[in-house]
Design a protein around this motif. Structure first.
Motif, PDB file in Angstrom:
ATOM      1  N   GLU A  80      17.922 -39.772  58.632  1.00 48.94           N
ATOM      2  CA  GLU A  80      18.368 -38.868  57.571  1.00 48.94           C
ATOM      3  C   GLU A  80      17.468 -38.996  56.348  1.00 48.94           C
ATOM      4  OE1 GLU A  80      22.414 -37.734  55.124  1.00 48.94           O
ATOM      5  OE2 GLU A  80      22.245 -39.708  56.033  1.00 48.94           O
ATOM      6  N   THR A  81      17.122 -40.217  55.991  1.00 45.23           N
ATOM      7  CA  THR A  81      16.232 -40.451  54.854  1.00 45.23           C
ATOM      8  C   THR A  81      14.881 -39.779  55.085  1.00 45.23           C
ATOM      9  OG1 THR A  81      17.316 -42.549  54.354  1.00 45.23           O
ATOM     10  CG2 THR A  81      15.095 -42.237  53.468  1.00 45.23           C
ATOM     11  N   TYR A  99      15.184 -35.892  54.779  1.00 45.27           N
ATOM     12  CA  TYR A  99      15.222 -35.408  53.399  1.00 45.27           C
ATOM     13  C   TYR A  99      13.861 -35.541  52.726  1.00 45.27           C
ATOM     14  CZ  TYR A  99      20.207 -34.562  53.422  1.00 45.27           C
ATOM     15  OH  TYR A  99      21.448 -34.060  53.695  1.00 45.27           O
ATOM     16  N   GLN A 100      13.129 -36.586  53.018  1.00 46.09           N
ATOM     17  CA  GLN A 100      11.789 -36.742  52.448  1.00 46.09           C
ATOM     18  C   GLN A 100      10.865 -35.626  52.925  1.00 46.09           C
ATOM     19  OE1 GLN A 100      10.595 -40.692  53.597  1.00 46.09           O
ATOM     20  NE2 GLN A 100      11.763 -41.661  51.963  1.00 46.09           N
ATOM     21  N   TRP A 101      11.103 -35.125  54.121  1.00 49.17           N
ATOM     22  CA  TRP A 101      10.260 -34.073  54.668  1.00 49.17           C
ATOM     23  C   TRP A 101      10.713 -32.692  54.188  1.00 49.17           C
ATOM     24  CZ3 TRP A 101      10.687 -29.940  58.169  1.00 49.17           C
ATOM     25  CH2 TRP A 101       9.482 -29.447  58.641  1.00 49.17           C
ATOM     26  N   ILE A 102      12.036 -32.471  54.097  1.00 49.84           N
ATOM     27  CA  ILE A 102      12.560 -31.147  53.760  1.00 49.84           C
ATOM     28  C   ILE A 102      12.557 -30.862  52.260  1.00 49.84           C
ATOM     29  CG2 ILE A 102      14.702 -29.787  53.723  1.00 49.84           C
ATOM     30  CD1 ILE A 102      15.211 -30.627  56.526  1.00 49.84           C
ATOM     31  N   ASP A 103      12.856 -31.849  51.434  1.00 50.06           N
ATOM     32  CA  ASP A 103      12.979 -31.626  49.990  1.00 50.06           C
ATOM     33  C   ASP A 103      11.791 -30.896  49.361  1.00 50.06           C
ATOM     34  OD1 ASP A 103      15.564 -32.480  49.640  1.00 50.06           O
ATOM     35  OD2 ASP A 103      15.009 -34.490  48.958  1.00 50.06           O
ATOM     36  N   PRO A 104      10.557 -31.266  49.685  1.00 50.70           N
ATOM     37  CA  PRO A 104       9.441 -30.583  49.010  1.00 50.70           C
ATOM     38  C   PRO A 104       9.110 -29.188  49.551  1.00 50.70           C
ATOM     39  CG  PRO A 104       8.617 -32.399  50.363  1.00 50.70           C
ATOM     40  CD  PRO A 104      10.105 -32.423  50.448  1.00 50.70           C
ATOM     41  N   THR A 163       8.919 -25.301  50.165  1.00 52.05           N
ATOM     42  CA  THR A 163       9.105 -24.127  49.313  1.00 52.05           C
ATOM     43  C   THR A 163       9.456 -22.934  50.189  1.00 52.05           C
ATOM     44  OG1 THR A 163       6.796 -23.443  49.490  1.00 52.05           O
ATOM     45  CG2 THR A 163       7.353 -25.014  47.713  1.00 52.05           C
TER      46      THR A 163
END
Length: 81
Positions: free
Chosen positions: A14-15, A18-23, A25
């Motif tokens: 999960e961590t 999120y590190q991959w999806i958050d940035p 656009t």
């Protein structure tokens, strides 16, 4: 214990997710990732497809759990009314 290692693996995954999806656009989500289909598949469409597949597997796991343990609730789980 198997459950703890599974939980740790899910938490780590999960961590990383999120590190991959958050940035990402809107332009990233519109990027074509598979031109073998008509229409071509965008990254956003592929992510939705993966999420849908994951939800199907969660439903299958919940169904099997219900078959195996029936209505018994695991320790610490309260029924919501």
């Amino acid at each position: 214990m198997l459950r703890r290692s599974n939980l740790a693996a899910v938490t780590d995954a999960e961590t990383l997710l999120y590190q991959w999806i958050d940035p990402l656009t809107a332009a990233d989500l519109d990027r074509i990732v598979d031109e073998r289909w008509d229409p071509a598949v965008s990254l956003g469409s592929r992510l939705v497809s993966i999420l849908n597949d994951d939800m199907q597997h969660l439903g299958q796991a919940a169904y099997l759990r219900g078959l195996l343990i029936g209505d018994r609730k695991p320790a610490g789980v309260q029924q919501v009314s």
